[in-house]
Scaffold this motif. Structure first.
Motif, PDB file in Angstrom:
ATOM      1  N   UNK A   3       0.923  -1.261  -0.102  1.00  0.00           N
ATOM      2  CA  UNK A   3      -0.103  -0.037   0.132  1.00  0.00           C
ATOM      3  C   UNK A   3       0.896   1.278   0.161  1.00  0.00           C
ATOM      4  N   UNK A   4       2.027   1.184   0.840  1.00  0.00           N
ATOM      5  CA  UNK A   4       2.887   2.235   0.801  1.00  0.00           C
ATOM      6  C   UNK A   4       3.529   2.650  -0.594  1.00  0.00           C
ATOM      7  N   UNK A   5       3.781   1.524  -1.171  1.00  0.00           N
ATOM      8  CA  UNK A   5       4.453   1.551  -2.471  1.00  0.00           C
ATOM      9  C   UNK A   5       3.455   2.162  -3.425  1.00  0.00           C
ATOM     10  N   UNK A   6       2.360   1.588  -3.363  1.00  0.00           N
ATOM     11  CA  UNK A   6       1.273   2.042  -4.359  1.00  0.00           C
ATOM     12  C   UNK A   6       1.076   3.610  -4.191  1.00  0.00           C
ATOM     13  N   UNK A   7       1.128   3.985  -2.810  1.00  0.00           N
ATOM     14  CA  UNK A   7       0.699   5.462  -2.716  1.00  0.00           C
ATOM     15  C   UNK A   7       2.072   6.425  -3.066  1.00  0.00           C
ATOM     16  N   UNK A   8       3.159   5.713  -2.897  1.00  0.00           N
ATOM     17  CA  UNK A   8       4.450   6.454  -3.283  1.00  0.00           C
ATOM     18  C   UNK A   8       4.329   6.725  -5.040  1.00  0.00           C
ATOM     19  N   UNK A   9       3.884   5.838  -5.593  1.00  0.00           N
ATOM     20  CA  UNK A   9       3.912   5.577  -6.844  1.00  0.00           C
ATOM     21  C   UNK A   9       2.546   6.605  -7.706  1.00  0.00           C
ATOM     22  N   UNK A  10       1.628   6.668  -7.010  1.00  0.00           N
ATOM     23  CA  UNK A  10       0.604   7.367  -7.153  1.00  0.00           C
ATOM     24  C   UNK A  10       1.024   8.801  -6.819  1.00  0.00           C
ATOM     25  N   UNK A  11       1.548   9.161  -5.854  1.00  0.00           N
ATOM     26  CA  UNK A  11       2.168  10.630  -5.359  1.00  0.00           C
ATOM     27  C   UNK A  11       3.194  11.104  -6.420  1.00  0.00           C
TER      28      UNK A  11
END
Length: 136
Positions: free
Chosen positions: A126-134
């Protein structure tokens, strides 16, 4: 001395008493006993015979009573045996349940560690996906 011992003693003394009474009659007759003495001796002889007969009847009643108690004891012994068998089978089932509970506790401990690891991986994803989205 218990009453059973007294009955056994009376049973053993029975033949001796039946031989003693005629000897007593002869002794009294040889001493020039009167008719009253002979009647008293006959009365005593009759009473002793009646008492011995009553003792024999009581003994037979006791034997019958003991036979009844023996059958009741056999029933109780069978009941006790079945209760012991039921207790042993219940103890075996309880032991099997304890083994199962221990296995489930071990499995729950391992599952807790596995779920913690899976939850950690999910949080990292989830953190990785959030960072990719940011970054986009």
């Amino acid at each position: 001395m218990g009453w059973l011992e007294v009955l056994a003693l009376l049973k053993r003394l029975g033949p001796t008493l039946t031989r003693l009474v005629p000897m007593l009659e002869m002794f009294v007759a040889s001493r020039g006993g009167s008719r009253g003495d002979t009647e008293a001796t006959n009365s005593l002889h009759t009473e002793i015979k009646d008492e011995l007969a009553a003792a024999a009847r009581n003994h037979a009643a006791l034997v019958e009573s003991f036979a009844g108690h023996a059958s009741q004891m056999a029933v109780l012994r069978d009941d006790l045996r079945s209760m012991r068998e039921a207790d042993e089978s219940a103890a075996a089932r309880l032991l099997a349940l304890e083994v199962q509970v221990a296995a489930l506790a071990k499995f729950a401990g391992q599952a807790k560690h596995l779920l913690t690891a899976v939850l950690g991986v999910c949080i990292l994803l989830l953190v990785a996906v959030a960072l990719l989205l940011v970054r986009r």
